[in-house]
Design a protein around this motif. Structure first.
Motif, mmCIF file in Angstrom:
data_model
loop_
_atom_site.group_PDB
_atom_site.id
_atom_site.type_symbol
_atom_site.label_atom_id
_atom_site.label_comp_id
_atom_site.label_asym_id
_atom_site.label_seq_id
_atom_site.Cartn_x
_atom_site.Cartn_y
_atom_site.Cartn_z
ATOM 1 N N LEU A 4 61.830 76.786 37.278
ATOM 2 C CA LEU A 4 60.215 76.887 36.291
ATOM 3 C C LEU A 4 60.563 76.812 35.465
ATOM 4 O O LEU A 4 62.171 77.411 35.073
ATOM 5 C CB LEU A 4 59.824 78.121 37.037
ATOM 6 C CG LEU A 4 59.064 78.126 38.843
ATOM 7 C CD1 LEU A 4 58.633 79.589 38.703
ATOM 8 C CD2 LEU A 4 58.194 77.044 38.583
ATOM 9 N N THR A 5 60.133 76.897 33.977
ATOM 10 C CA THR A 5 60.520 76.893 32.816
ATOM 11 C C THR A 5 59.513 77.422 31.519
ATOM 12 O O THR A 5 58.337 77.028 32.397
ATOM 13 C CB THR A 5 61.056 75.948 32.416
ATOM 14 O OG1 THR A 5 61.780 74.856 32.813
ATOM 15 C CG2 THR A 5 61.080 75.810 30.723
ATOM 16 N N PHE A 6 60.068 78.530 31.281
ATOM 17 C CA PHE A 6 58.822 79.518 30.424
ATOM 18 C C PHE A 6 59.368 79.765 29.294
ATOM 19 O O PHE A 6 60.366 80.036 28.379
ATOM 20 C CB PHE A 6 59.196 80.704 31.054
ATOM 21 C CG PHE A 6 58.375 81.060 31.806
ATOM 22 C CD1 PHE A 6 56.929 81.281 32.423
ATOM 23 C CD2 PHE A 6 59.253 81.311 33.666
ATOM 24 C CE1 PHE A 6 56.608 81.369 34.143
ATOM 25 C CE2 PHE A 6 59.342 81.263 34.360
ATOM 26 C CZ PHE A 6 57.922 81.581 35.214
ATOM 27 N N MET A 40 50.156 80.559 30.052
ATOM 28 C CA MET A 40 50.112 78.859 30.125
ATOM 29 C C MET A 40 50.222 78.018 30.867
ATOM 30 O O MET A 40 51.529 77.928 30.328
ATOM 31 C CB MET A 40 49.755 78.717 27.744
ATOM 32 C CG MET A 40 49.358 77.084 27.553
ATOM 33 S SD MET A 40 48.670 76.612 26.557
ATOM 34 C CE MET A 40 50.096 75.604 26.035
ATOM 35 N N VAL A 41 49.559 77.780 31.153
ATOM 36 C CA VAL A 41 50.092 76.696 32.644
ATOM 37 C C VAL A 41 49.959 75.185 31.788
ATOM 38 O O VAL A 41 49.340 74.461 31.662
ATOM 39 C CB VAL A 41 49.700 76.696 33.971
ATOM 40 C CG1 VAL A 41 49.851 75.451 34.569
ATOM 41 C CG2 VAL A 41 48.916 77.905 34.037
ATOM 42 N N VAL A 42 51.359 75.125 32.391
ATOM 43 C CA VAL A 42 51.204 72.763 31.358
ATOM 44 C C VAL A 42 51.924 72.845 32.459
ATOM 45 O O VAL A 42 51.195 71.062 32.788
ATOM 46 C CB VAL A 42 52.790 72.733 30.232
ATOM 47 C CG1 VAL A 42 53.200 72.333 30.450
ATOM 48 C CG2 VAL A 42 52.623 73.606 29.276
ATOM 49 N N SER A 43 52.361 73.215 33.577
ATOM 50 C CA SER A 43 52.704 72.827 34.770
ATOM 51 C C SER A 43 52.990 73.032 36.353
ATOM 52 O O SER A 43 52.829 74.718 35.919
ATOM 53 C CB SER A 43 53.915 71.342 34.675
ATOM 54 O OG SER A 43 54.537 71.502 35.127
ATOM 55 N N GLU A 44 53.252 72.225 36.992
ATOM 56 C CA GLU A 44 53.639 73.320 38.233
ATOM 57 C C GLU A 44 54.673 74.359 38.240
ATOM 58 O O GLU A 44 54.592 75.383 37.942
ATOM 59 C CB GLU A 44 53.885 72.315 39.628
ATOM 60 C CG GLU A 44 52.948 72.932 40.524
ATOM 61 C CD GLU A 44 52.980 72.020 42.028
ATOM 62 O OE1 GLU A 44 54.571 71.811 42.279
ATOM 63 O OE2 GLU A 44 52.163 71.349 42.135
ATOM 64 N N VAL A 77 55.719 67.626 25.310
ATOM 65 C CA VAL A 77 54.290 67.317 26.115
ATOM 66 C C VAL A 77 54.565 65.941 27.140
ATOM 67 O O VAL A 77 53.919 65.190 25.364
ATOM 68 C CB VAL A 77 52.565 68.616 25.882
ATOM 69 C CG1 VAL A 77 52.464 68.064 27.349
ATOM 70 C CG2 VAL A 77 53.190 69.485 26.053
ATOM 71 N N SER A 78 54.440 65.663 27.902
ATOM 72 C CA SER A 78 54.525 64.077 27.952
ATOM 73 C C SER A 78 52.549 63.980 28.916
ATOM 74 O O SER A 78 51.625 64.550 28.615
ATOM 75 C CB SER A 78 54.570 63.803 29.529
ATOM 76 O OG SER A 78 54.606 64.570 30.587
#
Length: 133
Positions: A4-6, A40-44, A77-78
């Motif tokens: 996971l990335t934070f 904030m959720v960017v992705s899974e 961000v893609s």
């Protein structure tokens, strides 16, 4: 094992930052939200922790960078299309963000960037997957 990335970012006004990013379509995890921070959720697998600056400062022994005058990080961000790049950045500008750089069009890759309310740099990028593989 996938990690996971934070990313942790200092903000001046948590409520305004949450409104800004909510307006861009991001959601927040209430389990990691209080008066000092939110997730904030960017992705899974990718999250941005928005921390009020005094709280952020407790995690470092260095001076907190003023993002309105210095760049310490650029978040990328893609997007699924060129149109999505434009829509996201245009929305950021309407919500109070500002232009960071001119758009960059490489044909197979297109990107635009903006500064959020606290001056943090964000790049939104679309890439033609067929030309990369």
């Amino acid at each position: 094992m996938p990690r996971l990335t934070f990313v942790n970012l200092p903000v001046q006004d948590l409520t305004k930052s949450v409104a800004f990013f909510t307006g861009l379509g991001f959601e927040f995890n209430p389990a990691f939200t209080d008066d000092n921070a939110t997730c904030m959720v960017v992705s899974e697998k990718a999250f941005v922790m928005l921390l009020v600056e005094p709280f952020f400062a407790t995690f470092t022994t260095k001076e907190v960078t003023n993002a309105t005058t210095h760049t310490g990080v650029i978040m990328g961000v893609s997007a699924d299309s060129r149109e999505e790049v434009d829509a996201l950045v245009d929305r950021a500008l309407v919500l109070g963000g500002s232009v960071a750089k001119d758009p960059k069009d490489e044909g197979f890759m297109y990107g635009r960037s903006f500064y959020d309310l606290d001056g943090h740099a964000w790049e939104v990028i679309w890439m033609d997957a067929a030309s990369v593989g």
